[in-house]
Design a protein around this motif. Structure first.
Motif, PDB file in Angstrom:
ATOM      1  N   THR A 139      50.026  -5.817 -28.459  1.00 24.99           N
ATOM      2  CA  THR A 139      50.488  -6.363 -27.182  1.00 24.99           C
ATOM      3  C   THR A 139      51.647  -5.589 -26.573  1.00 24.99           C
ATOM      4  N   LEU A 140      52.169  -4.583 -27.273  1.00 24.15           N
ATOM      5  CA  LEU A 140      53.303  -3.821 -26.736  1.00 24.15           C
ATOM      6  C   LEU A 140      52.784  -2.721 -25.809  1.00 24.15           C
ATOM      7  N   VAL A 141      52.081  -3.161 -24.782  1.00 26.12           N
ATOM      8  CA  VAL A 141      51.433  -2.246 -23.840  1.00 26.12           C
ATOM      9  C   VAL A 141      51.774  -2.667 -22.416  1.00 26.12           C
ATOM     10  N   LEU A 142      51.743  -1.720 -21.517  1.00 30.56           N
ATOM     11  CA  LEU A 142      52.077  -2.005 -20.124  1.00 30.56           C
ATOM     12  C   LEU A 142      51.136  -3.036 -19.516  1.00 30.56           C
ATOM     13  N   ASP A 143      49.893  -3.066 -19.988  1.00 26.81           N
ATOM     14  CA  ASP A 143      48.916  -4.003 -19.440  1.00 26.81           C
ATOM     15  C   ASP A 143      49.320  -5.458 -19.649  1.00 26.81           C
ATOM     16  N   ALA A 144      50.193  -5.732 -20.624  1.00 29.39           N
ATOM     17  CA  ALA A 144      50.585  -7.109 -20.926  1.00 29.39           C
ATOM     18  C   ALA A 144      51.791  -7.569 -20.110  1.00 29.39           C
ATOM     19  N   LEU A 145      52.290  -6.690 -19.232  1.00 33.31           N
ATOM     20  CA  LEU A 145      53.436  -7.030 -18.386  1.00 33.31           C
ATOM     21  C   LEU A 145      53.042  -7.025 -16.915  1.00 33.31           C
ATOM     22  N   SER A 159      50.843 -11.520 -22.536  1.00 31.44           N
ATOM     23  CA  SER A 159      49.850 -11.061 -23.504  1.00 31.44           C
ATOM     24  C   SER A 159      48.831 -10.205 -22.772  1.00 31.44           C
ATOM     25  N   ASN A 160      47.907  -9.636 -23.508  1.00 35.47           N
ATOM     26  CA  ASN A 160      46.849  -8.859 -22.871  1.00 35.47           C
ATOM     27  C   ASN A 160      46.015  -9.729 -21.944  1.00 35.47           C
TER      28      ASN A 160
END
Length: 271
Positions: A112-118, A256-257
Motif C-alpha cells: 500500500t506504500l504506493v502513490l495510487d493509494a493517496l 488504501s489501494n
C-alpha cells in the motif's frame, strides 16, 4: 498399460525467481544493502514489497521475509535494505551473501506504500525508521512523485548517526539521478533525526511532530493539513501506530489501494 505409459504431470512452476546477487554493501554491523538481477518479466509499483529468501537448510522449506524494493519501478536491478539479526532465521544467513551468490524472490509484488493509494496533495511526507527507509528510496526516485507533489519530504529516524544509511544519497547523490535529479534538487527535503546521539535534529520523529519542531524546521505552518499533506509511514510498529494516531488528530484519513485517501501505512509489516 495406458497408465504405465502416461506422461508424468508437468512440474509445478516455482513461485520464486532464483536470482544472482549483483553487489552487497555493509553500512554497519547491523545494516546492509544488496541488489539482485531484475527478471525481464518482473513489474512493480514504486513502494511495493516482495518476498525475499534463501533455500531451506538440509533440504527444508525456503525461509522468506517481506522486503520493500528500494529501487524505483524503472530500475534495471532490484535493491533491498536489511537489518542483521544474529540468530534470525533468514538474516543470520542473508547477511553473509556475496556478489555471485543466489537468493529467492517472490514473483508477486504488493503493498500500500504506493502513490495510487493517496489522493492528490501539495506535500508528500515519507516518514520511516530504520530499514523503513527502503520504500522511500523507491518512491523518491519515481518521476510520478514529483509530478504529483510540489514538495517531497523524506524523514529517517535512527538510533545512531552511523545508522543514517543513504544520508549522502538523499543529501546530494539523488541530485545526479538521470531521471529525477533536477526535480529532487528543487522539490526534495531530507529530514534525518537521531535518538541516542547528539544531532542537529535529535529525538524520535513522533516527538518532533508533537512538539511542533518538525513543522518549524520545515517551514510548515499549523501542522499537517488534510487539504495539502499526504503521508506514507514505514518502520517500527510503535512509530507507525503513534504517527497514524497523530495524523488522525490532524484530520487525515487512512487510504488504501481500493480507497485512496490522505495517508497510508504498510499493514503487512505492522500486524
Amino acid at each position: 498399460m495406458t497408465d504405465a505409459l502416461a506422461a508424468p504431470p508437468p512440474a509445478k512452476p516455482s513461485p520464486y525467481h532464483d536470482l544472482p546477487v549483483l553487489w552487497v554493501r555493509h553500512w554497519t554491523d547491523q545494516l546492509f544493502s544488496f541488489a539482485v538481477q531484475r527478471p525481464e518479466d518482473f513489474r512493480f509499483r514504486s513502494g511495493e514489497f516482495v518476498m525475499i529468501g534463501l533455500p531451506g537448510e538440509d533440504g527444508g522449506k525456503p525461509v522468506l521475509r517481506a522486503y520493500s524494493v528500494a529501487s524505483p519501478c524503472w530500475a534495471e536491478e532490484l535493491e533491498f535494505f536489511s537489518i542483521k539479526v544474529p540468530d534470525g532465521p533468514l538474516t543470520s544467513r542473508l547477511q553473509k551473501i556475496q556478489a555471485g551468490d543466489r537468493v529467492l524472490m517472490g514473483k508477486k509484488p504488493t503493498g500500500t506504500l504506493v502513490l495510487d493509494a493517496l489522493t492528490g496533495g501539495e506535500r508528500l511526507h515519507l516518514i520511516g525508521t530504520g530499514t523503513g527507509l527502503a520504500p522511500w528510496l523507491s518512491v523518491a526516485r519515481d518521476p510520478d512523485t514529483y509530478a504529483r507533489f510540489g514538495r517531497v519530504i523524506v524523514s529517517h529516524t535512527v538510533r545512531n548517526v552511523a545508522d543514517l544509511a543513504y544520508r549522502d544519497f538523499f543529501s546530494a547523490g539523488i541530485h545526479d539521478d538521470p531521471l529525477v535529479g533536477e526535480e529532487a534538487r528543487a522539490q526534495l527535503t531530507y529530514y534525518p533525526t537521531v535518538t541516542r546521539e547528539p544531532f542537529e535534529t535529535p529525538g524520535r520523529i513522533t516527538e518532533r511532530i508533537k512538539s511542533g519542531d518538525y513543522f518549524r524546521d520545515l517551514g510548515i505552518d499549523g501542522g499537517f493539513d488534510p487539504a495539502r499533506d499526504r503521508v506514507m509511514l514505514c518502520g517500527s510498529m510503535a512509530m507507525i501506530k503513534e504517527t497514524a494516531a497523530l495524523l488522525e488528530e490532524f484530520g487525515l484519513r487512512e487510504g488504501s489501494n481500493a480507497e485512496p485517501a490522505d495517508y497510508v501505512l504498510e499493514r503487512a509489516f505492522v500486524g
